[in-house]
Write an enzyme that holds these catalytic residues in place. Structure first.
Site, PDB file in Angstrom:
ATOM      1  N   TYR A   1     -19.684  16.424  -8.373  1.00 48.94           N
ATOM      2  CA  TYR A   1     -19.157  15.584  -7.196  1.00 48.94           C
ATOM      3  C   TYR A   1     -19.490  14.425  -7.191  1.00 48.94           C
ATOM      4  CZ  TYR A   1     -20.546  14.456  -1.826  1.00 48.94           C
ATOM      5  OH  TYR A   1     -19.729  13.643  -1.580  1.00 48.94           O
TER       6      TYR A   1
ATOM      7  N   SER B   1     -18.859   7.410  -2.419  1.00 52.47           N
ATOM      8  CA  SER B   1     -20.433   8.073  -2.049  1.00 52.47           C
ATOM      9  C   SER B   1     -21.161   7.705  -3.115  1.00 52.47           C
ATOM     10  CB  SER B   1     -20.726   9.973  -2.608  1.00 52.47           C
ATOM     11  OG  SER B   1     -22.019   9.990  -2.387  1.00 52.47           O
TER      12      SER B   1
END
Length: 254
Positions: free
Chosen positions: A158, A145
């Protein structure tokens, strides 16, 4: 030149393939000629993805597996190899997210996120890698990401998991490159997916996120397909340990 991007005769395994980015990647790999194995925990969504691929003329099968369960992952990969002959491409896409102030993140939430986002790719890769090394051919694609590279508030767990997966990608590439196995990553920015629905439902928050992207829009999941096909194909045989950010320019702006 088109043969460089062909996946005809290849078997590609995609985790978290029932919807969102995983389903879009699986569809793109199928369109390039791969036999696709869709892995996830929810049969209904996996079957929808499988039918969509079949309706488009592709070949796909479904495997129900919790990527955090070492025994289940090992047996699933063994079963796929037995049925398909081999695994040529592994896409570690399964992931979850929790949005909360760091001091309010529970230990259970932290552990669950790390188990899915970081332990899952470790288990799947560990199960698929030995045969790739023995065959001297294999492609591993980790879906990281942009927030594994850039910090954002309220998603510290995350970001931590994706940063760890980014480094697993780079370090493992150095270990297996001599065996003709390529390990690379795709770093999505903001995409229109179910995971991001809470942000999209908050008008001011959503607009602030759109404003940060130089392209001034969020991506469609299908826009990851070309990068996935490239990293799964012969065209990327000398590309190793890289993360390609598909983010509308977000990672190079401030």
């Amino acid at each position: 030149m088109s043969h460089l991007f062909s996946l005809a005769g290849k078997t590609a395994v995609v985790t978290g393939a029932g919807r969102g980015l995983g389903a879009a990647i699986a569809n793109a790999l199928s369109e390039a000629g791969a036999r696709v194995v869709l892995i996830g925990r929810t049969r209904a969504t996996l079957e929808e993805a499988r039918v969509a691929i079949a309706d488009a003329g592709g070949e796909a099968s479904v495997e129900i597996c919790d990527v955090t369960d070492a025994t289940a992952v090992a047996s699933t990969m063994e079963r796929i190899c037995r049925r398909q002959g081999r695994i040529d491409v592994l896409v570690n896409n399964a992931g979850i997210s929790h949005r909360a102030e760091f001091s309010h993140v529970s230990e259970a939430a932290w552990d669950e996120l790390m188990a899915v986002n970081l332990k899952g790719p470790f288990l799947a890769t560990r199960a698929a890698l030995p045969a790739m090394i023995e065959r001297r051919a294999g492609k591993i694609i980790n879906i990281v990401s942009v927030v594994g590279e850039l910090g954002r508030p309220f998603i510290v767990p995350y970001s931590t998991s994706k940063g760890g997966l980014r480094m697993m990608t780079r370090a493992l590439a150095t270990e297996v490159a001599e065996h003709n196995v390529q390990v690379n990553g795709i770093g999505p920015g903001y995409f229109v997916t179910d995971m991001n629905r809470p942000i999209m439902a908050d008008g001011p928050l959503y607009q602030s996120r759109v404003a940060r992207v130089p392209a001034k829009r969020w991506g469609d999941p299908g826009e990851l397909g070309g990068t996935a096909v490239f990293l799964a194909s012969q065209a990327s045989d000398y590309v190793n340990g890289q993360v390609i950010y598909v983010d509308g320019g977000l990672s190079c702006s401030f």
